[in-house]
Structure formats: C-alpha cells, structure tokens
Write an enzyme that holds these catalytic residues in place. Structure first.
Site, PDB file in Angstrom:
ATOM      1  N   LYS A 236      36.669 -16.920  42.940  1.00  0.00           N
ATOM      2  CA  LYS A 236      37.001 -16.096  41.835  1.00  0.00           C
ATOM      3  C   LYS A 236      37.671 -14.800  42.546  1.00  0.00           C
ATOM      4  O   LYS A 236      36.074 -14.839  42.212  1.00  0.00           O
ATOM      5  CB  LYS A 236      35.967 -16.000  40.363  1.00  0.00           C
ATOM      6  CG  LYS A 236      36.357 -17.964  39.765  1.00  0.00           C
ATOM      7  CD  LYS A 236      35.475 -18.117  38.716  1.00  0.00           C
ATOM      8  CE  LYS A 236      36.074 -19.806  38.374  1.00  0.00           C
ATOM      9  NZ  LYS A 236      34.969 -19.952  38.221  1.00  0.00           N
ATOM     10  N   GLU A 274      36.356 -25.907  33.162  1.00  0.00           N
ATOM     11  CA  GLU A 274      37.450 -25.583  33.736  1.00  0.00           C
ATOM     12  C   GLU A 274      38.489 -26.400  32.718  1.00  0.00           C
ATOM     13  O   GLU A 274      38.440 -27.680  33.723  1.00  0.00           O
ATOM     14  CB  GLU A 274      36.674 -25.011  34.920  1.00  0.00           C
ATOM     15  CG  GLU A 274      35.566 -23.955  35.490  1.00  0.00           C
ATOM     16  CD  GLU A 274      35.648 -23.865  36.781  1.00  0.00           C
ATOM     17  OE1 GLU A 274      35.059 -22.858  37.429  1.00  0.00           O
ATOM     18  OE2 GLU A 274      35.717 -25.046  37.644  1.00  0.00           O
ATOM     19  N   ARG A 291      25.552 -24.325  32.839  1.00  0.00           N
ATOM     20  CA  ARG A 291      25.040 -22.906  33.427  1.00  0.00           C
ATOM     21  C   ARG A 291      25.802 -21.632  32.951  1.00  0.00           C
ATOM     22  O   ARG A 291      26.993 -22.086  32.528  1.00  0.00           O
ATOM     23  CB  ARG A 291      25.011 -22.593  34.595  1.00  0.00           C
ATOM     24  CG  ARG A 291      25.946 -22.727  35.676  1.00  0.00           C
ATOM     25  CD  ARG A 291      25.810 -22.789  36.795  1.00  0.00           C
ATOM     26  NE  ARG A 291      27.191 -22.892  37.698  1.00  0.00           N
ATOM     27  CZ  ARG A 291      27.872 -22.058  37.807  1.00  0.00           C
ATOM     28  NH1 ARG A 291      27.812 -21.287  37.544  1.00  0.00           N
ATOM     29  NH2 ARG A 291      29.031 -22.506  38.890  1.00  0.00           N
TER      30      ARG A 291
END
Ligand code: ADP
Ligand code: ADP
Ligand code: MG
Length: 444
Positions: A236, A274, A291
């Site tokens: 990303k 996701e 996390r």
C-alpha cells in the site's frame, strides 16, 4: 490499567504507542537493536534496553531477549506494534506463560487467522463471502487440476504470507510450475512455511478493509472502511477513509459481515479484515490482520476513536464504553506513506542521514514518523520513514490539503517519494475515486 508496558517495535509505530501510553499515565520501556541506539523511540521512552544486533532476527524478532527485558523491568504487558512479532502466535503464547499480557488477540486467534487457508474456512463458516479458491496444494499435479477448475488468471498464495510476499500471479498453465515454486520458496524463506493455495484473480477490484475493535466481554464494533487500492507490488502507498464509491447500503453489509466474522472467531483487540470489492457492490474476504494496521490513523481521524489507547484498554480488561450505534463517521482522511526509495529508479531503497527536515503543519495535518534532523537511517529495516495524514470536511479538500502538505514536507539527505505521491493524487482515477488495485502499476 497497566503501570508499565514494553514496546517490542521501532520507528514511527513505537513512538505512536509511547505517546498513547504517556497520555494514559503508563510508563514505557523501549527495546532497541545495536543499529537503533540513536533512534527517537529510545529517547522518548521512560526506559530503554538494547536487545541485540542490527538484524531483526537478533533483536526485534528475538523473543527471549524481549521477554527477559520485560521480566527484568517488571513490565505488565508487551505491545508488539505491526510487523515483527505482532502476528506471531508462539510469542503471544510465551508472553502469557511469562505472566505478561500480549497486547493483541489470543494466540489461538492469531494462529487461525495467520493461516490464510484456515482463515478462509472460518469465514465461510461465518457466512462471509470469500474469494473463490482451493484448499492447500499437495503438489504440482494437484495445482494443475485446481487451476483448471478456477481458470486463469489466478494467484498462488503462501498460506503464511504477509506484506505482499509469497504471492504470484499466474496467467496461463505454462506459468504455473515456475510460479508455484517461486511462491512456495518465498513463503518458506520469509515465513518458514512453503504451503500454498490458489485463488481466483479478481480484477479490476478495490482493496477495501474494515477496522474491528473488540473487548473481552463480547462487544465487537466495526469502525468503517479504508480504501487501500493504491498499491505497488501488493504494497500500500496511499490509504483513505471513507471509500467514496461504496454505497451506504454496501457499507452496512460490510460492517455487519465484519462484526459477524469478529464475533465468530471470538476476536479481542484491534484487527482488520481485508476484502476485495468489485464494481457491482460484491465483496470477498481476502485476509485478516490480527494487529494494529499501518494505516490506522485515517480511521482515527474520521471516527475520533484512538485505536492504540483502546487496544491497550481492552488488553487491560476494560469494557468498550461505546457501541456500534455511537460511532459517527465524519469528514475525510488520507494517508500517504513516505518511503525512503527512488520512484524514478525502480523504487530502489535509499539510506543516509537526514540533513534537513521540515515537517508540514497547520490544521488537521499529522505526521507520524521517527526521523529527526541528523538521524542516520539504518539500512536494516523497512523503507517507510513516515506517514503523512490529513483530515478535511470533504475528499476534495483533503486531497488539496495533502498536496499542500507534501509540498511543504522537506526531507534532505535521502531520496524519497513525496513528489511521486503528489503526482498520484492528481491522476484522474484517484481524483474520481474509481481507482482499483492495478491502476498504479498501469500508471507507472
Ligand atoms: P498493513 O497491512 O498494516 O498496511 P503491511 O502489510 O504493509 O501492513 O505490513 C506492515 C509491516 O508488517 C511491514 O513492515 C511488513 O513487511 C510487515 N509484515 C506484514 N505481514 C507480515 C508477516 N506475516 N510477518 C512478518 N511481517 C509482516
Ligand atoms: P498480504 O498478506 O501479503 O497482505 P493479501 O492476501 O492481503 O496478502 O494480498 C495482498 C494484495 O494482493 C491485496 O491487497 C490485493 O491488492 C492483491 N490480491 C490479493 N488477493 C487477490 C485476488 N484474489 N485477486 C486480485 N488481487 C488480489
Ligand atoms: Mg493483506
């Protein structure tokens, strides 16, 4: 609440956690490698201890050194940040065995979701749509059989992969064998696990992820989405919230699916699910990160929920003091990852000393970073040297604010990507929000 927390990480995220602790009145212990002696997280923490050599395996992945430091300093909890040991179930279990709270979900949840194959099954059980794919492959002939069923193009994914590693795009049967070997050996080298499986390659799609937060009393909330489709090689570069192309109805369905997923696996703490999202409003589970996420600040900006503080509070056994109905999404936030790399020379990493630094300022501009003037960036770790985050009432205004802030950010001494980031913000696909995960590759 804890009185002392050890932070088993470095860089901007270690500082983010130290700041949260300080505001909550919790003492902090930093650990550092020999290469990080002059790092900002070391000087900002209340105490600091060297835990080994420069290589991650000798320090930030050195479980016994970290646990010894925690025990010696009487730390009650360990915050693992992201990367390093944050998704290591063995470490989470060792913390518990040493009577230290691991700030994250249970070791069993980390194991379950860290195994992409098992995670897919768990999500199917929770009736969350998953990307069409197959079970773990036994050998090449098995791969060929499954590939025929799924069709090309497809992806080979390492079961334990992360950070964009252990994934190969396969366009035809001829490519299957070399890609199989490449994905398996990358998985083995990077994560000690060569197991792989196949997934249908969906394109064009957006990478949309949903933020989860859960306490130990069964309260699970979803703090909305982030559009992380600006990616280069599955990594990303820009993230934003909200994702403007998603309808209110789809957002609601995604929030409900995410809460159901979190509830089904008994999730605790912060986590991210996701999804891949297509233009017909369909979404498919891709993976869960158990996390704190690099891009958590954009969610903090649009919800005013401090994710790090809540992560610590729920780990300390506190109850969420708000429910899903209380969460209000307001305005628009964008994050640009500032990397020490050369976008015009195939993103070659750059190391050196920060000779001059000017950090942009003004209303609703945030720079999460560990760099300072005179800081020598060690060559051993990630190339991300900071995250620039802006917030505004509308997306257009946020884009303009980000461009102005990028322009004002001056970092001399290393090559970095700020002007490249500004270029992306002007790309037509970005401006009209329609960009998908493949647009940056095409743009380049
Ligand atoms: P995010 O999903 O939060 O954007 P990334 O996938 O970019 O995070 O990863 C954040 C950091 O964690 C990077 O330094 C990456 O290399 C590292 N990382 C991600 N997944 C793993 C993993 N399974 N094991 C070890 N490190 C990982
Ligand atoms: P990692 O654990 O390395 O983050 P992911 O499974 O999250 O791996 O995939 C990384 C990126 O690869 C995603 O953000 C997405 O852009 C792309 N990707 C993953 N799976 C697919 C798929 N089945 N089809 C198309 N793109 C995919
Ligand atoms: Mg991912």
């Amino acid at each position: 609440m804890f009185t002392k927390i050890l932070i088993a990480n470095r860089g901007e995220i270690a500082i983010r956690i130290i700041r949260a602790c300080r505001e909550m009145g919790v003492s902090t212990v930093a650990v550092f490698s020999e290469a990080d002696r002059e790092s900002l997280h070391v000087s900002l923490a209340d105490e600091s201890y060297c835990i080994g050599g420069a290589l991650s395996k000798d320090s930030y992945l050195n479980m016994s050194a970290i646990l010894s430091a925690a025990t010696a300093t009487k730390s009650e909890a360990i915050h693992p940040g992201y990367g390093f040991l944050s998704e290591n179930a063995t470490f989470a279990k060792l913390c518990t065995e040493h009577n230290i709270v691991f700030i994250g979900p249970e070791a069993e949840t980390i194991s379950l979701m860290g195994d992409k194959d098992k995670a897919r099954r768990a999500m199917q059980e929770a009736e969350v749509p998953v990307i069409p794919g197959c079970d773990l492959l036994t050998d090449l002939s098995h791969a060929k059989k499954e590939a025929k069923k799924i069709g090309f193009p497809l992806l080979i994914k390492a079961r334990s992969g992360g950070g964009g590693r252990g994934i190969r795009l396969v366009r035809s049967m001829d490519e299957l064998s070399p890609c199989y070997q490449a994905a398996a050996s990358e998985g083995l080298a990077a994560f000690g696990d060569g197991a792989v499986y196949l997934e249908k390659y969906l394109s064009p799609v957006k990478h949309i992820e949903m933020q989860l937060l859960a306490d130990h009393f069964g309260n699970v909330v979803c703090l909305g989405e982030r559009d992380c489709s600006t990616q280069r090689k599955n990594q990303k570069l820009i993230e934003e919230s909200p994702a403007e192309v998603i309808s209110a109805e789809t957002r609601k369905r995604m929030i409900d699916a995410t809460i159901k997923a979190g509830t089904t696996v008994g999730y605790r703490g912060v986590g991210t699910i996701e999804y891949l999202y297509d233009h017909n409003g369909n979404f498919f589970f891709m993976e869960m990160n158990t996390r704190l996420q690099v891009e958590h600040p954009v969610t903090e900006m649009v919800t005013l929920v401090d994710l790090v503080k809540w992560q610590i509070r729920v780990a300390a056994g506190m109850k969420l003091d708000f429910s899903q109905e209380d969460i209000v999404f307001k305005g628009h936030a964008i994050e640009c990852r500032i990397n020490a790399e050369d976008p015009y020379k195939s993103f070659q990493p750059s190391v050196g000393t920060i000779e001059m630094l000017h950090i942009p300022n003004g209303p609703w501009i945030r720079f999460d970073s560990a760099i300072y003037q005179g800081y020598a960036i060690p060559p051993y770790y990630d190339s991300m040297i900071g995250k620039l985050i802006v917030y505004a009432k509308t997306r257009d205004e946020a884009i303009r604010k980000m461009k102005a802030a990028l322009c004002e950010l001056i970092i001399e001494g290393v090559v970095h990507n700020t002007s490249f980031q500004a270029d992306i913000l002007s790309a037509e696909e970005f401006v009209n929000s329609t960009y998908t995960t493949d647009y940056l590759g095409a743009y380049l």
